[in-house]
Design an enzyme around this catalytic site. Structure first.
Site, PDB file in Angstrom:
ATOM      1  N   ASN A   2      -6.630   4.675   9.960  1.00 15.18           N
ATOM      2  CA  ASN A   2      -6.091   3.465  10.591  1.00 15.18           C
ATOM      3  C   ASN A   2      -6.097   3.520  12.112  1.00 15.18           C
ATOM      4  OD1 ASN A   2      -4.165   5.455   9.459  1.00 15.18           O
ATOM      5  ND2 ASN A   2      -2.679   4.380  10.728  1.00 15.18           N
TER       6      ASN A   2
ATOM      7  N   GLY B  85       0.837  -1.197   0.000  1.00 18.80           N
ATOM      8  CA  GLY B  85       0.000   0.000   0.000  1.00 18.80           C
ATOM      9  C   GLY B  85       0.871   1.246   0.000  1.00 18.80           C
ATOM     10  N   THR B  86       1.966   1.180   0.730  1.00 16.72           N
ATOM     11  CA  THR B  86       2.905   2.319   0.790  1.00 16.72           C
ATOM     12  C   THR B  86       3.398   2.673  -0.606  1.00 16.72           C
ATOM     13  OG1 THR B  86       3.597   1.655   3.009  1.00 16.72           O
ATOM     14  CG2 THR B  86       5.113   3.076   1.777  1.00 16.72           C
TER      15      THR B  86
ATOM     16  N   GLN C 261      -7.217   0.851   4.486  1.00 16.89           N
ATOM     17  CA  GLN C 261      -8.036   0.341   5.596  1.00 16.89           C
ATOM     18  C   GLN C 261      -9.486   0.099   5.179  1.00 16.89           C
ATOM     19  OE1 GLN C 261      -7.173  -0.654   8.611  1.00 16.89           O
ATOM     20  NE2 GLN C 261      -5.065   0.069   8.648  1.00 16.89           N
TER      21      GLN C 261
ATOM     22  N   THR D  89       9.723  -8.243 -11.829  1.00 16.83           N
ATOM     23  CA  THR D  89       8.999  -9.502 -12.018  1.00 16.83           C
ATOM     24  C   THR D  89       7.893  -9.576 -10.971  1.00 16.83           C
ATOM     25  OG1 THR D  89      11.001 -10.521 -12.837  1.00 16.83           O
ATOM     26  CG2 THR D  89       9.263 -12.013 -12.069  1.00 16.83           C
TER      27      THR D  89
ATOM     28  N   CYS E 194       2.591   1.030  12.653  1.00 16.34           N
ATOM     29  CA  CYS E 194       3.665   1.726  11.943  1.00 16.34           C
ATOM     30  C   CYS E 194       4.389   2.687  12.870  1.00 16.34           C
ATOM     31  CB  CYS E 194       3.112   2.516  10.770  1.00 16.34           C
ATOM     32  SG  CYS E 194       1.951   1.576   9.832  1.00 16.34           S
TER      33      CYS E 194
ATOM     34  N   HIS F 143      -2.737  -7.328   2.614  1.00 11.89           N
ATOM     35  CA  HIS F 143      -2.675  -7.894   3.969  1.00 11.89           C
ATOM     36  C   HIS F 143      -3.698  -7.310   4.929  1.00 11.89           C
ATOM     37  CE1 HIS F 143      -0.280  -4.898   6.458  1.00 11.89           C
ATOM     38  NE2 HIS F 143       0.005  -4.428   5.264  1.00 11.89           N
TER      39      HIS F 143
ATOM     40  N   SER G 100      -4.159  -2.646  -0.186  1.00  7.54           N
ATOM     41  CA  SER G 100      -3.090  -3.544   0.239  1.00  7.54           C
ATOM     42  C   SER G 100      -3.695  -4.874   0.664  1.00  7.54           C
ATOM     43  CB  SER G 100      -2.335  -2.902   1.406  1.00  7.54           C
ATOM     44  OG  SER G 100      -1.285  -3.723   1.821  1.00  7.54           O
TER      45      SER G 100
HETATM   46  N1  PLP Z   1      -2.236   3.423   4.398  1.00  9.57           N
HETATM   47  C1  PLP Z   1      -2.937   3.094   5.501  1.00  9.57           C
HETATM   48  C2  PLP Z   1      -4.158   3.866   5.862  1.00  9.57           C
HETATM   49  C3  PLP Z   1      -2.508   2.021   6.301  1.00  9.57           C
HETATM   50  O1  PLP Z   1      -3.191   1.703   7.403  1.00  9.57           O
HETATM   51  C4  PLP Z   1      -1.342   1.311   5.927  1.00  9.57           C
HETATM   52  C5  PLP Z   1      -0.833   0.203   6.760  1.00  9.57           C
HETATM   53  O2  PLP Z   1      -0.991   0.186   7.975  1.00  9.57           O
HETATM   54  C6  PLP Z   1      -0.675   1.691   4.755  1.00  9.57           C
HETATM   55  C7  PLP Z   1      -1.143   2.758   4.017  1.00  9.57           C
HETATM   56  C8  PLP Z   1       0.548   0.972   4.292  1.00  9.57           C
HETATM   57  O3  PLP Z   1       0.218  -0.244   3.686  1.00  9.57           O
HETATM   58  P1  PLP Z   1       1.361  -1.369   3.525  1.00  9.57           P
HETATM   59  O4  PLP Z   1       1.535  -1.973   4.882  1.00  9.57           O
HETATM   60  O5  PLP Z   1       0.799  -2.342   2.537  1.00  9.57           O
HETATM   61  O6  PLP Z   1       2.570  -0.685   3.028  1.00  9.57           O
END
Ligand code: PLP
Length: 385
Positions: A148, A70-71, A176, A234, A324, A198, A196
């Site tokens: 989050n 997601g990042t 989220q 890849t 995080c 996960h 994302s």
């Molecule tokens: N954006 C939000 C709102 C999140 O809660 C998170 C992860 O906690 C992310 C981005 C980052 O996602 P990833 O863990 O897949 O990098």
């Protein structure tokens, strides 16, 4: 048995997802760019997953770009706020995830102007404030779909409309929200959306960016030109396959899961509020993610970490905010500060987040244990004074 109440940090991978991923490690290990049989199998698997993720969002498969997180999706999207000359303007909010806030900071260092719109005491962004923040050179608005830390769900359709009216792109970090709130991107005014795997019972290390047809982006990773040139490397075939199945399961089960999770959330909140008179709910009471509980304990806000560790010892895994920011766990949360909390109160959130595999028995056990721990910490704190 341990009780996992940290589904906003990450979710357990659904066993059906694990099973679907299995063959793509050792047996069907081909590179999707290879022209032989194994390569073509892998390509088909990636394209099936793309269609599954697109279906969850009401998007076209070609609008989905797979990334490694997601990042990364957030970084790729925000690069479009730059403009060739670094003369762009980005409107974002004060409560975004660091994946947005730090990327915005990096853009600022390159000359992009950034406006952080405030949120109200419930954690909501006012679309009118977004509208008022627009400038002629605003290239992008980026407001998260759900937060989050507090679980607040933003009015993204209204915010997207405000961005459109001003001719700016609208990006939403929906990491989220996807799988918990419905999207129909064919109709919503959203140009770019990050997600994302996960967070929706899929594997870690695989994400995606929805890029509306007609929106042009520049890659941030250069190489062999995979993912329409937007994300060279890849492909993580097993991860992408898992993402696809997780998305398909979310599409099929979200409505039922949400009814169940909302009932569990309300049971958890009611149980704790009635046993702990000093407990209060943080974030909008209705506009919140189905399984998301964020609580403060009046007078004990500075002890959130002690409470978290005591819970862990009792077999209940929760969070003080965002995984995080574990290294900053003792500092006031910038999200709570943005809601108007003073620095002391901003140190004290307890986040309990439910997911597909939590049960009523787990919620009841938490309601039994948590008030005793809160009471115990209160007695220790009082004795120390
Ligand atoms: N954006 C939000 C709102 C999140 O809660 C998170 C992860 O906690 C992310 C981005 C980052 O996602 P990833 O863990 O897949 O990098």
């Amino acid at each position: 048995m341990a009780i996992y109440l940290d589904n906003s940090a990450t979710t357990p991978v659904d066993p059906r997802v694990v099973k679907a991923m299995e063959p793509w490690h050792a047996q069907a290990f081909g590179n999707p760019s290879s022209l032989h049989t194994l390569g073509r199998q892998a390509r088909d698997a990636v394209e099936t997953a793309r269609a599954q993720v697109a279906a969850l969002l009401g998007a076209r498969p070609r609008e989905i770009v797979f990334t490694a997180s997601g990042t990364e999706a957030d970084n790729l999207a925000l690069a479009a706020a730059d403009g060739a000359s670094g003369s762009g303007h980005l409107v974002t909010s004060a409560i975004e995830h660091p994946a947005i806030l730090e990327t915005a900071r990096a853009l600022e260092r390159r000359g992009v102007a950034v406006t952080h719109v405030p949120v109200d005491a419930d954690g909501l962004v006012d679309p009118a404030v977004v509208r008022d923040s627009m400038k002629p050179r605003t290239r992008m608005v980026s407001i998260m779909a759900a937060n989050n830390v507090i679980g607040a769900i933003q009015p993204v359709t209204e915010i997207g409309r405000a961005a459109r009216e001003a001719g700016a792109l609208f990006h939403t970090d929906a990491v989220q929200a996807v799988g918990k709130t419905p999207f129909n991107l064919a109709e919503q005014p959203i140009d770019l959306l990050s997600l994302s795997a996960h967070k929706l019972h899929g594997p870690k290390g695989v994400g995606a960016l929805y890029v509306r047809d007609g929106v042009t982006l520049s890659p941030i990773i250069h190489g062999g030109g995979q993912e329409r040139g937007l994300r060279s490397a890849t492909e993580n075939v097993a991860g992408i396959v898992g993402f696809g199945v997780a998305a398909e399961l979310a599409a099929a089960e979200m409505a039922d899961d949400n009814v169940r999770l909302t009932a569990l959330r309300e049971r958890l909140i009611a149980g704790i509020l009635s046993a702990c008179p000093q407990a209060y709910v943080i974030g909008h009471r209705q506009r919140r993610l189905p399984g998301h509980v964020c609580l403060g304990f009046a007078g004990q806000e500075g002890e959130a970490i002690r409470l978290l560790l005591a819970l862990d010892e009792a077999g209940i895994m929760a969070s003080t905010g965002s995984a995080c920011s574990a290294s900053h766990a003792a500092e006031p949360s910038y999200v709570l500060r943005a809601l108007g909390f003073d620095p002391f109160r901003a140190r004290g959130a307890l986040r309990l987040t439910l997911g597909r595999f939590n049960t009523e028995a787990e919620v009841d056990r938490t309601i039994d244990i948590l008030p005793t721990l809160v009471g115990g910490l209160r007695r220790i704190a009082t004795a120390r004074r």
